[in-house]
Design a protein around this motif. Structure first.
Motif, PDB file in Angstrom:
ATOM      1  N   SER A 167       0.823  -1.203   0.000  1.00  0.00           N
ATOM      2  CA  SER A 167       0.000   0.000   0.000  1.00  0.00           C
ATOM      3  C   SER A 167       0.862   1.259   0.000  1.00  0.00           C
ATOM      4  O   SER A 167       0.594   2.218  -0.739  1.00  0.00           O
ATOM      5  CB  SER A 167      -0.925  -0.007   1.221  1.00  0.00           C
ATOM      6  OG  SER A 167      -1.719   1.152   1.278  1.00  0.00           O
ATOM      7  N   CYS A 220       0.941   4.040  -2.917  1.00  0.00           N
ATOM      8  CA  CYS A 220       0.570   5.417  -2.591  1.00  0.00           C
ATOM      9  C   CYS A 220       1.723   6.372  -2.876  1.00  0.00           C
ATOM     10  O   CYS A 220       1.512   7.473  -3.405  1.00  0.00           O
ATOM     11  CB  CYS A 220       0.148   5.513  -1.125  1.00  0.00           C
ATOM     12  SG  CYS A 220      -1.421   4.704  -0.737  1.00  0.00           S
ATOM     13  N   LEU A 272      -5.102   7.350  -5.752  1.00  0.00           N
ATOM     14  CA  LEU A 272      -4.516   7.512  -4.417  1.00  0.00           C
ATOM     15  C   LEU A 272      -5.596   7.675  -3.364  1.00  0.00           C
ATOM     16  O   LEU A 272      -5.521   7.065  -2.281  1.00  0.00           O
ATOM     17  CB  LEU A 272      -3.586   8.729  -4.433  1.00  0.00           C
ATOM     18  CG  LEU A 272      -2.952   9.107  -3.085  1.00  0.00           C
ATOM     19  CD1 LEU A 272      -2.102   7.960  -2.548  1.00  0.00           C
ATOM     20  CD2 LEU A 272      -2.125  10.372  -3.223  1.00  0.00           C
ATOM     21  N   LEU A 275      -7.163   4.279  -2.667  1.00  0.00           N
ATOM     22  CA  LEU A 275      -6.300   3.418  -1.853  1.00  0.00           C
ATOM     23  C   LEU A 275      -6.233   3.905  -0.409  1.00  0.00           C
ATOM     24  O   LEU A 275      -6.210   3.091   0.524  1.00  0.00           O
ATOM     25  CB  LEU A 275      -4.896   3.378  -2.458  1.00  0.00           C
ATOM     26  CG  LEU A 275      -4.751   2.660  -3.801  1.00  0.00           C
ATOM     27  CD1 LEU A 275      -3.337   2.818  -4.336  1.00  0.00           C
ATOM     28  CD2 LEU A 275      -5.102   1.184  -3.671  1.00  0.00           C
ATOM     29  N   LEU A 276      -6.193   5.221  -0.220  1.00  0.00           N
ATOM     30  CA  LEU A 276      -6.139   5.753   1.143  1.00  0.00           C
ATOM     31  C   LEU A 276      -7.448   5.502   1.889  1.00  0.00           C
ATOM     32  O   LEU A 276      -7.434   5.289   3.109  1.00  0.00           O
ATOM     33  CB  LEU A 276      -5.834   7.250   1.096  1.00  0.00           C
ATOM     34  CG  LEU A 276      -4.404   7.627   0.687  1.00  0.00           C
ATOM     35  CD1 LEU A 276      -4.284   9.136   0.501  1.00  0.00           C
ATOM     36  CD2 LEU A 276      -3.404   7.145   1.732  1.00  0.00           C
ATOM     37  N   LEU A 319       2.041  11.613   4.186  1.00  0.00           N
ATOM     38  CA  LEU A 319       2.223  10.199   3.855  1.00  0.00           C
ATOM     39  C   LEU A 319       3.372   9.600   4.653  1.00  0.00           C
ATOM     40  O   LEU A 319       3.279   8.471   5.148  1.00  0.00           O
ATOM     41  CB  LEU A 319       2.470  10.061   2.355  1.00  0.00           C
ATOM     42  CG  LEU A 319       2.497   8.643   1.787  1.00  0.00           C
ATOM     43  CD1 LEU A 319       1.171   7.936   2.027  1.00  0.00           C
ATOM     44  CD2 LEU A 319       2.806   8.678   0.286  1.00  0.00           C
TER      45      LEU A 319
END
Length: 559
Positions: free
Chosen positions: A240, A244, A354, A357-358, A508
């Motif tokens: 992940s 990202c 993104l 996925l987040l 991040l």
């Protein structure tokens, strides 16, 4: 030592050469042979693609010279963190189209994207859409001269440090040991380090045993704690994070290329505006009683009355030629198309993936015994990253809107100046198909409300304002229409692109830093054994790299 690395095939065919800024101390191949890690004297590790020698990324986790570098393939046992059917997986192949290749050109002409079919970015496609199946779980292990060992999945996802000099169960008498060898078991259950010590060493084992060893060579065995127990979760987080990070870098790269394209296209026009600004400042010096004059005021006077100051009229009639204005206008139009295409094909889709996925990662972070408590992945930190990605997406969408406004901002000013210069010279106006008729009201609005430039007071258009590095709300955001939904929206003011990209990258990194802290805190000293019985009086403290060469073989743990 000459900062050069050459890569050859087994037939001695030279593939490429690498020139580094610091002497090279160690190298290691990724287990699949697709990347080469190069460790240097400043503690940095550079990762290169073996196909063409392209620099993929650089890690600066160490602060002193590297001594050891290895890339460990892990065992291929089934893991709950892999596969599309895993509870941790977040497949996106059926939701988003693949990203095209992002051009590496830096010139304004190279940045203009062709209208034909775009080439698929194969490495990015494999990472995003086939990562659960094709990306092997491997760990890069590096150690520096201060006896700090760093672990990183895929060479990028940090699992933290093991600092021998500050390890609670070990006391080296104030003298940091010299690392000879480091080996991580493929099953990840054990880490073995071979060190040479300069002073007596005290070790405290988990069963309460206390040992005292004379200076010499020691074999230190560590249990890896969370690294082996939470392997499936770490593997899922590593994938992940890698995805990202790649998407955030792609969005940042597209924004950077759009900014360079726009700045290069408008550089000639800005240079002429600087010259006009110098002329206007001379007017203030000649008659300071009227107060400081600005370019915007003089151009507004020309727009309203058609009669500027004589110096401004002379500059527009003789120093600023219409062909220059026409070239600037065409370059700005081409750059606007480039910016729009970079937004549509690169930045916007990368940020959409993104955010998806987040959102999935935010759900995983709410599993306390799998991610939140065990590995330190906190929901509030992931939510901060998600909000930063949404904010950057809003800024990119605003950039797209501004770049498509051909009758606003600097484009409208250029059109008006082209018509005005021709009129001042008693020349026929240009064809409307080439230079549209400007809207005087929009030109006046731009000159009246455009934010001043950082140095010269020249107006900055909406697109250029979005590329400024200063934090704050974008100028174009003030003119957006508002409705009732804005009151319940959680999205804050739309900021400029540079600070938004920096905020996303920082958030991040902060979200995954606790994972490294939790993994490194789980290392436990399991054994400490002398490798030889050389009397202490005959030992010489190593001043250079140890001459001892060892190879450690880890057996799989019992079932």
């Amino acid at each position: 030592s000459d900062s050069q690395v050459s890569v050859y095939r087994v037939t001695w065919q030279r593939l490429f050469a690498i020139s580094t800024n610091h002497p090279v101390h160690c190298i290691a191949w990724r287990p699949d042979g697709q990347q080469l890690a190069v460790g240097m004297s400043d503690g940095s590790v550079a990762f290169y693609n073996v196909e063409d020698g392209e620099l993929l990324s650089t890690s600066t986790m160490h602060s002193c010279s590297l001594r050891l570098l290895a890339w460990v393939p892990t065992s291929s046992a089934d893991s709950a963190g892999r596969g599309r059917d895993s509870a941790y997986a977040c497949p996106i192949s059926d939701l988003f189209p693949p990203l095209p290749v992002l051009s590496k050109g830096s010139g304004s002409q190279q940045l203009i994207i062709d209208a034909g079919p775009m080439q698929l970015d194969v490495p990015m496609h494999r990472l995003l859409f086939e990562g659960e199946r094709t990306l092997s779980f491997d760990i890069a292990l590096s150690a520096d001269e201060s006896a700090r060992v760093h672990l990183a999945v895929h060479g990028r996802f940090s699992l933290g440090f093991l600092s021998l000099a500050h390890f609670p169960a070990l006391d080296f008498g104030g003298e940091a040991p010299a690392l000879v060898s480091a080996s991580l078991a493929p099953s990840l259950h054990a880490l073995t380090l071979v060190v040479q010590t300069k002073a007596p060493t005290r070790a405290s084992l988990p069963d309460g045993t206390r040992q005292l060893h004379p200076p010499g060579t020691l074999v230190l065995g560590f249990r890896t704690g969370q690294l082996s127990r939470a392997r499936a979760e770490i593997e899922a987080l590593a994938l992940s994070f890698t995805q990202c990070r790649a998407l955030a870098e792609r969005a940042g790269a597209a924004v950077g290329m759009a900014g360079r394209a726009w700045n290069e296209a408008t550089a000639g026009f800005s240079s002429k505006m600087d010259e006009l600004s110098a002329v206007v400042r001379q007017l203030t010096d000649l008659d300071p009683s009227d107060g400081p004059a600005t370019v915007c005021q003089e151009l507004l006077l020309l727009l309203a009355t058609g009669s500027p100051a004589p110096q401004v009229l002379d500059f527009l009639s003789h120093s600023w030629r219409e062909p220059e204005l026409s070239r600037s206008f065409k370059a700005a139009a081409a750059a606007a198309d480039t910016v729009a295409q970079l937004c549509v094909t690169q930045a916007a889709p990368a940020l959409e993936m993104l955010i998806h996925l987040l959102g999935h990662l935010h759900g995983l972070s709410k599993w306390p015994h799998h991610f939140a408590v065990t590995l330190g992945l906190q929901p509030k930190n992931v939510l901060t990253v998600l909000e930063a990605a949404e904010s950057l997406r809003a800024s990119v969408e605003l950039l797209l809107i501004c770049s498509r406004r051909t009758d606003h901002g600097i484009a409208a000013l250029m059109c008006w100046l082209i018509h005005t210069v021709r009129k001042l010279r008693d020349e026929s106006p240009p064809a409307v198909s080439e230079v549209p008729l400007p809207d005087a009201r929009r030109v006046a609005a731009f000159l009246s409300h455009a934010s001043p430039g950082p140095t010269s007071g020249i107006p900055v258009d909406e697109v250029a304002d979005l590329f400024l590095e200063a934090p704050g709300e974008a100028a174009a955001a003030a003119g957006l229409p508002r409705d009732a939904l804005d009151g319940v929206s959680g999205l804050g003011p739309i900021g400029r692109l540079g600070p938004a990209v920096a905020k996303l990258n920082a958030a991040l990194a902060d979200a995954f830093t606790p994972v490294a802290q939790h993994v490194s805190a789980g290392f436990q000293l399991h054994s400490c054994s002398p490798l030889d019985t050389t009397p202490a009086a005959t030992l010489t403290a190593p001043t250079t790299a140890p001459s001892l060469t060892l190879d450690v073989l880890h057996a799989d743990p019992p079932p």
